[in-house]
Write a protein that holds these residues in place. Structure first.
Motif, PDB file in Angstrom:
ATOM      1  N   LEU A   1       7.150  15.325  23.605  1.00  0.00           N
ATOM      2  CA  LEU A   1       7.365  14.928  22.218  1.00  0.00           C
ATOM      3  C   LEU A   1       6.077  14.397  21.591  1.00  0.00           C
ATOM      4  O   LEU A   1       5.768  14.686  20.434  1.00  0.00           O
ATOM      5  CB  LEU A   1       8.467  13.870  22.123  1.00  0.00           C
ATOM      6  N   SER A   2       5.325  13.639  22.358  1.00  0.00           N
ATOM      7  CA  SER A   2       4.061  13.106  21.863  1.00  0.00           C
ATOM      8  C   SER A   2       3.086  14.240  21.531  1.00  0.00           C
ATOM      9  O   SER A   2       2.411  14.207  20.496  1.00  0.00           O
ATOM     10  CB  SER A   2       3.457  12.168  22.912  1.00  0.00           C
TER      11      SER A   2
ATOM     12  N   ALA B   1      15.199   9.188  23.018  1.00  0.00           N
ATOM     13  CA  ALA B   1      14.506   8.779  24.249  1.00  0.00           C
ATOM     14  C   ALA B   1      14.398   7.256  24.300  1.00  0.00           C
ATOM     15  O   ALA B   1      14.602   6.647  25.373  1.00  0.00           O
ATOM     16  CB  ALA B   1      13.125   9.426  24.329  1.00  0.00           C
ATOM     17  N   ASP B   2      14.101   6.617  23.170  1.00  0.00           N
ATOM     18  CA  ASP B   2      14.041   5.152  23.106  1.00  0.00           C
ATOM     19  C   ASP B   2      15.393   4.545  23.478  1.00  0.00           C
ATOM     20  O   ASP B   2      15.461   3.585  24.255  1.00  0.00           O
ATOM     21  CB  ASP B   2      13.667   4.678  21.699  1.00  0.00           C
TER      22      ASP B   2
ATOM     23  N   GLU C   1      16.086   4.956  27.179  1.00  0.00           N
ATOM     24  CA  GLU C   1      15.251   4.030  27.952  1.00  0.00           C
ATOM     25  C   GLU C   1      15.793   2.599  27.869  1.00  0.00           C
ATOM     26  O   GLU C   1      15.842   1.892  28.874  1.00  0.00           O
ATOM     27  CB  GLU C   1      13.810   4.090  27.453  1.00  0.00           C
TER      28      GLU C   1
ATOM     29  N   GLU D   1      12.645  11.407  19.752  1.00  0.00           N
ATOM     30  CA  GLU D   1      11.961  10.203  20.234  1.00  0.00           C
ATOM     31  C   GLU D   1      12.888   8.994  20.166  1.00  0.00           C
ATOM     32  O   GLU D   1      12.902   8.161  21.079  1.00  0.00           O
ATOM     33  CB  GLU D   1      10.693   9.941  19.413  1.00  0.00           C
TER      34      GLU D   1
ATOM     35  N   VAL E   1      12.508  10.646  31.497  1.00  0.00           N
ATOM     36  CA  VAL E   1      12.300  10.224  30.113  1.00  0.00           C
ATOM     37  C   VAL E   1      10.808  10.318  29.773  1.00  0.00           C
ATOM     38  O   VAL E   1      10.433  10.775  28.693  1.00  0.00           O
ATOM     39  CB  VAL E   1      12.845   8.803  29.862  1.00  0.00           C
ATOM     40  N   ALA E   2       9.958   9.914  30.703  1.00  0.00           N
ATOM     41  CA  ALA E   2       8.507   9.962  30.471  1.00  0.00           C
ATOM     42  C   ALA E   2       8.034  11.401  30.244  1.00  0.00           C
ATOM     43  O   ALA E   2       7.182  11.646  29.381  1.00  0.00           O
ATOM     44  CB  ALA E   2       7.762   9.327  31.643  1.00  0.00           C
TER      45      ALA E   2
ATOM     46  N   ARG F   1       9.046  12.323  26.787  1.00  0.00           N
ATOM     47  CA  ARG F   1       8.186  11.602  25.841  1.00  0.00           C
ATOM     48  C   ARG F   1       6.805  12.259  25.721  1.00  0.00           C
ATOM     49  O   ARG F   1       6.254  12.341  24.630  1.00  0.00           O
ATOM     50  CB  ARG F   1       7.998  10.156  26.269  1.00  0.00           C
ATOM     51  N   ASN F   2       6.254  12.701  26.842  1.00  0.00           N
ATOM     52  CA  ASN F   2       4.945  13.351  26.817  1.00  0.00           C
ATOM     53  C   ASN F   2       4.986  14.626  25.981  1.00  0.00           C
ATOM     54  O   ASN F   2       4.083  14.891  25.194  1.00  0.00           O
ATOM     55  CB  ASN F   2       4.452  13.650  28.230  1.00  0.00           C
TER      56      ASN F   2
ATOM     57  N   LEU G   1      16.748  14.967  28.518  1.00  0.00           N
ATOM     58  CA  LEU G   1      17.087  13.546  28.417  1.00  0.00           C
ATOM     59  C   LEU G   1      18.446  13.270  29.043  1.00  0.00           C
ATOM     60  O   LEU G   1      18.618  12.286  29.762  1.00  0.00           O
ATOM     61  CB  LEU G   1      17.098  13.094  26.949  1.00  0.00           C
TER      62      LEU G   1
END
Length: 181
Positions: free
Chosen positions: A127-128, A170-171, A174, A167, A120-121, A124-125, A107
């Motif tokens: 983390l998801s 990351a938010d 972003e 997360e 970031v994406a 996020r992937n 990040l």
């Protein structure tokens, strides 16, 4: 009327289990919310208004807890064990902690990358994927028919807390990037 001594599951007429139908929960919430909403008691006496406000607060709190897998796992574990674990505990899984550090470093690196949103994406992937895996493990751990391993369940909850924190980072990044670009 509403029994303030009910746990969150009973309040909505749901079984005390981790796996819930979130659409069903939302429908039950809306129906219950309509019966206790303070606007319905605008012309009522002070006692009824106070009761409505308390009931509405309890319904909202219960809904927020049950709709979120992390909060639901914590709450259910507390119901099942009759107590809470130390909120200051951290995971002992060094490989997991190292991966979390790598994600945070990714990040930080994304901020300076030519395409920061892509960085970031990617985080996020990952983390998801981690979140889905941990939630699946929590569902299995907290199944009514399973023998509850409190230590293992608490470890899963701690790991999911780490994922949630990342997360949130990351938010925030972003949102910061949205202001710049």
């Amino acid at each position: 009327m509403l029994d303030f001594h009910q746990n969150h599951f009973r309040l909505f007429g749901l079984p005390e289990q981790f796996t819930l139908d979130l659409d069903d929960l939302s429908e039950r919430y809306l129906r219950l919310r309509q019966t206790v909403h303070p606007d319905l008691y605008a012309t009522a006496g002070e006692r009824e208004k106070r009761f409505s406000l308390q009931a509405s607060t309890q319904v909202n709190e219960a809904y927020q807890t049950l709709k979120d897998p992390l909060a639901r796992a914590r709450y259910l574990l507390t119901l099942l064990t009759g107590g809470q674990g130390d909120g200051q505990e951290t995971t002992k899984d060094m490989a997991f902690l190292l991966e979390q550090m790598e994600l945070r470093e990714a990040l930080a690196a994304a901020r300076e990358a030519p395409d920061p949103f892509a960085g970031v994406a990617r985080v996020r992937n990952r983390l998801s994927d981690q979140s889905r895996q941990l939630i699946g493990q929590l569902a299995a751990s907290l199944e009514p028919a399973s023998d509850l391993d409190q230590a293992a369940t608490r470890e899963l909850i701690r790991k999911l807390q780490f994922v949630r924190k990342c997360e949130e980072e990351a938010d925030a990044l972003e949102a910061e990037l949205d202001e710049v670009f």
